[in-house]
Design a protein around this motif. Structure first.
Motif, PDB file in Angstrom:
ATOM      1  N   GLY A 141       0.707  -1.120  -0.027  1.00 32.19           N
ATOM      2  CA  GLY A 141      -0.322  -0.025  -0.127  1.00 32.19           C
ATOM      3  C   GLY A 141       0.854   1.318  -0.086  1.00 32.19           C
ATOM      4  N   VAL A 142       0.326   2.241  -0.671  1.00 32.70           N
ATOM      5  CA  VAL A 142       1.240   3.649  -0.719  1.00 32.70           C
ATOM      6  C   VAL A 142       0.140   4.615  -0.446  1.00 32.70           C
ATOM      7  N   VAL A 143       0.806   5.865   0.224  1.00 33.92           N
ATOM      8  CA  VAL A 143      -0.027   7.017   0.403  1.00 33.92           C
ATOM      9  C   VAL A 143       0.695   8.178  -0.304  1.00 33.92           C
ATOM     10  N   GLN A 161      -1.301  -4.279  12.764  1.00 35.08           N
ATOM     11  CA  GLN A 161      -2.836  -3.685  12.726  1.00 35.08           C
ATOM     12  C   GLN A 161      -2.813  -3.469  11.231  1.00 35.08           C
ATOM     13  N   VAL A 162      -4.238  -3.643  10.805  1.00 33.95           N
ATOM     14  CA  VAL A 162      -4.370  -3.215   9.360  1.00 33.95           C
ATOM     15  C   VAL A 162      -4.330  -1.391   9.413  1.00 33.95           C
ATOM     16  N   GLN A 163      -4.131  -0.923   8.297  1.00 35.91           N
ATOM     17  CA  GLN A 163      -3.836   0.514   8.068  1.00 35.91           C
ATOM     18  C   GLN A 163      -4.286   0.858   6.970  1.00 35.91           C
ATOM     19  N   GLN A 164      -5.083   2.158   6.866  1.00 33.87           N
ATOM     20  CA  GLN A 164      -5.696   2.532   5.467  1.00 33.87           C
ATOM     21  C   GLN A 164      -4.365   3.242   4.670  1.00 33.87           C
ATOM     22  N   CYS A 165      -4.764   3.199   3.381  1.00 33.14           N
ATOM     23  CA  CYS A 165      -3.629   3.979   2.574  1.00 33.14           C
ATOM     24  C   CYS A 165      -4.442   4.584   1.328  1.00 33.14           C
ATOM     25  N   ASP A 166      -3.779   4.990   0.426  1.00 30.90           N
ATOM     26  CA  ASP A 166      -4.466   5.867  -0.585  1.00 30.90           C
ATOM     27  C   ASP A 166      -4.607   5.136  -1.856  1.00 30.90           C
ATOM     28  N   THR A 167      -3.510   4.052  -2.151  1.00 27.75           N
ATOM     29  CA  THR A 167      -3.895   3.244  -3.314  1.00 27.75           C
ATOM     30  C   THR A 167      -2.884   2.225  -3.042  1.00 27.75           C
ATOM     31  N   VAL A 168      -2.432   1.296  -4.189  1.00 23.11           N
ATOM     32  CA  VAL A 168      -1.876   0.070  -4.029  1.00 23.11           C
ATOM     33  C   VAL A 168      -0.935  -0.245  -5.399  1.00 23.11           C
ATOM     34  N   SER A 188      -8.045   0.897 -19.636  1.00 24.72           N
ATOM     35  CA  SER A 188      -7.313   0.594 -20.911  1.00 24.72           C
ATOM     36  C   SER A 188      -6.591   1.932 -21.126  1.00 24.72           C
ATOM     37  N   ALA A 189      -6.646   2.938 -20.625  1.00 25.15           N
ATOM     38  CA  ALA A 189      -5.720   4.364 -20.922  1.00 25.15           C
ATOM     39  C   ALA A 189      -4.303   3.917 -20.650  1.00 25.15           C
ATOM     40  N   PHE A 190      -3.965   2.839 -19.561  1.00 26.56           N
ATOM     41  CA  PHE A 190      -2.633   2.516 -19.150  1.00 26.56           C
ATOM     42  C   PHE A 190      -2.282   1.362 -19.715  1.00 26.56           C
ATOM     43  N   SER A 191      -0.796   1.226 -20.265  1.00 23.81           N
ATOM     44  CA  SER A 191      -0.438  -0.085 -20.775  1.00 23.81           C
ATOM     45  C   SER A 191       0.352  -0.818 -20.106  1.00 23.81           C
ATOM     46  N   HIS A 192       1.204  -0.356 -18.988  1.00 24.80           N
ATOM     47  CA  HIS A 192       2.059  -1.047 -18.019  1.00 24.80           C
ATOM     48  C   HIS A 192       1.980  -0.577 -16.706  1.00 24.80           C
ATOM     49  N   TYR A 193       2.481   0.592 -16.454  1.00 26.32           N
ATOM     50  CA  TYR A 193       2.438   1.164 -15.034  1.00 26.32           C
ATOM     51  C   TYR A 193       1.277   1.917 -14.746  1.00 26.32           C
ATOM     52  N   ILE A 194       1.101   2.429 -13.589  1.00 26.59           N
ATOM     53  CA  ILE A 194       0.204   3.384 -12.922  1.00 26.59           C
ATOM     54  C   ILE A 194      -1.257   2.798 -13.018  1.00 26.59           C
ATOM     55  N   GLY A 195      -1.818   1.843 -13.897  1.00 29.67           N
ATOM     56  CA  GLY A 195      -3.090   1.307 -13.811  1.00 29.67           C
ATOM     57  C   GLY A 195      -3.459   0.934 -12.461  1.00 29.67           C
ATOM     58  N   ASP A 196      -2.657   0.433 -11.589  1.00 27.96           N
ATOM     59  CA  ASP A 196      -2.932  -0.120 -10.077  1.00 27.96           C
ATOM     60  C   ASP A 196      -3.446   0.964  -9.361  1.00 27.96           C
ATOM     61  N   TRP A 197      -2.219   2.155  -9.441  1.00 24.93           N
ATOM     62  CA  TRP A 197      -2.318   3.246  -8.731  1.00 24.93           C
ATOM     63  C   TRP A 197      -3.926   3.966  -9.045  1.00 24.93           C
ATOM     64  N   ASP A 198      -3.971   4.358 -10.339  1.00 23.23           N
ATOM     65  CA  ASP A 198      -5.141   4.486 -10.673  1.00 23.23           C
ATOM     66  C   ASP A 198      -6.392   3.958 -10.177  1.00 23.23           C
ATOM     67  N   TYR A 199      -6.393   2.669 -10.288  1.00 19.65           N
ATOM     68  CA  TYR A 199      -7.611   1.720  -9.800  1.00 19.65           C
ATOM     69  C   TYR A 199      -7.907   2.109  -8.315  1.00 19.65           C
ATOM     70  N   GLY A 200      -6.896   2.146  -7.426  1.00 22.95           N
ATOM     71  CA  GLY A 200      -7.253   2.496  -6.042  1.00 22.95           C
ATOM     72  C   GLY A 200      -7.668   3.638  -5.863  1.00 22.95           C
ATOM     73  N   CYS A 208     -15.042   3.633  -1.948  1.00 22.24           N
ATOM     74  CA  CYS A 208     -14.505   2.639  -1.573  1.00 22.24           C
ATOM     75  C   CYS A 208     -13.328   2.879  -0.708  1.00 22.24           C
ATOM     76  N   THR A 209     -12.853   1.820   0.254  1.00 21.12           N
ATOM     77  CA  THR A 209     -11.677   2.179   0.856  1.00 21.12           C
ATOM     78  C   THR A 209     -10.390   1.346   0.532  1.00 21.12           C
ATOM     79  N   VAL A 210      -9.347   1.569   1.097  1.00 19.34           N
ATOM     80  CA  VAL A 210      -8.123   0.994   0.602  1.00 19.34           C
ATOM     81  C   VAL A 210      -7.199   0.709   1.711  1.00 19.34           C
ATOM     82  N   TRP A 211      -6.954  -0.626   2.220  1.00 20.27           N
ATOM     83  CA  TRP A 211      -6.233  -0.938   3.284  1.00 20.27           C
ATOM     84  C   TRP A 211      -5.048  -1.821   3.208  1.00 20.27           C
TER      85      TRP A 211
END
Length: 300
Positions: A141-143, A161-168, A188-200, A208-211
């Motif tokens: 997880g990243v903030v 403990q479980v922690q909240q974050c901004d994305t993954v 589909s706007a992303f090919s390799h990187y940053i699609g995961d960050w965008d999703y979170g 939704c929340t991210v943990w």
């Protein structure tokens, strides 16, 4: 007893040994009597016999053939699209170089169940991974670094403990049905990187929340840029050509993504100052190009 159903989603390209090891660890998870696992693997044009080896060792895996140009986001998107048709209870993003600990899946599920009890029914759970040699944190997880640097992200060390974050990072992520129904697939706007960050980040925008799950769920060596060469030594035109490729241009431990993909990301998640945040990563490249043009003119 009806078991919950989970779709494991992976994409691979010419990493047969690592892919088989990752699948082995996934199928060796504890408490599989409580959950049924189906695996969707996109083999993106591998030429090292990955698909054949997987068929021989794990005939139950659903192999989807790619064209060799999907890269991480495209491959994971294709696997996710196939699995979404069957309305699973959970979807697990898993990098094919991630080796899960035997209790990883039960830990992720237990974390989600504890969050449900707190009223968090739309919760994404990130599983942190460490380097297999040093034990140092590699993905999870990243903030956001600060309100003034909203597109810079820092990894968060897992705790007890479980922690909240901004994305993954997308290396090991549990996505329940309730999130998938709202957010849908990777973009589909992303090919390799940053699609995961965008999703979170999109998930959070939609309520939704991210943990981050407690502890580590497995190992995954870092693909950091510490050994990358300084690509400012090549010509500006070559830099631009490389930057337009799915894996971008690596300079001084950073990656410059394609201008188009980074623009989409900046517009969505950079706020009112997004044009500034969009251009900041390219400032040295732009300055190098300007200085190169100036020297050419002055030398005439």
């Amino acid at each position: 007893m009806n078991r919950d159903r989970l779709a494991g989603l992976l994409t691979c390209h010419n990493r047969c040994t690592k892919t088989l090891a990752s699948l082995s660890a996934l199928f060796a998870q504890e408490h599989q009597s409580e959950i049924a696992i189906d695996v969707y693997l996109v083999d993106d044009g591998s030429t090292d016999g990955t698909a054949e080896a997987v068929k021989q060792s794990y005939p139950q895996v659903k192999i989807i053939q790619g064209n060799g140009n999907l890269f991480w986001n495209g491959g994971m998107r294709q696997a996710f699209a196939e699995a979404l048709q069957y309305d699973y209870d959970y979807y697990l993003w898993l990098n094919d170089d991630t080796l899960l600990y035997p209790n990883a899946l039960s830990q992720l599920l237990a974390t989600y169940q504890s969050l449900i009890q707190q009223g968090e029914h739309r919760a994404i759970i990130s599983g942190s991974t460490c380097d297999p040699t040093t034990g140092a944190l590699t993905y999870g997880g990243v903030v956001r670094r600060s309100r003034w640097r909203p597109l810079k992200f820092d990894l968060v060390e897992p705790s007890e403990q479980v922690q909240q974050c901004d994305t993954v990072n997308g290396n090991c992520v549990l996505i329940p049905r309730e999130v998938a129904q709202v957010v849908g697939n990777l973009d589909s706007a992303f090919s390799h990187y940053i699609g995961d960050w965008d999703y979170g980040l999109r998930a959070r925008q939609q309520g939704c929340t991210v943990w981050i799950a407690p502890g580590y769920v497995g190992t995954c060596a870092s693909n950091d840029q510490s050994d990358r060469k300084d690509n400012f030594s090549v010509s500006p035109s070559e830099q631009l050509q490389q930057m337009a490729q799915p894996k971008g241009l690596s300079v001084q431990k950073e990656i410059l993504y394609s201008l188009g993909e980074w623009k989409v990301f900046a517009q969505r998640h950079g706020g009112l100052l997004w044009p500034i945040y969009w251009l900041i990563p390219y400032r040295r490249l732009l300055w190098s190009s300007l200085m190169g043009s100036f020297h050419q003119v002055s030398s005439r």
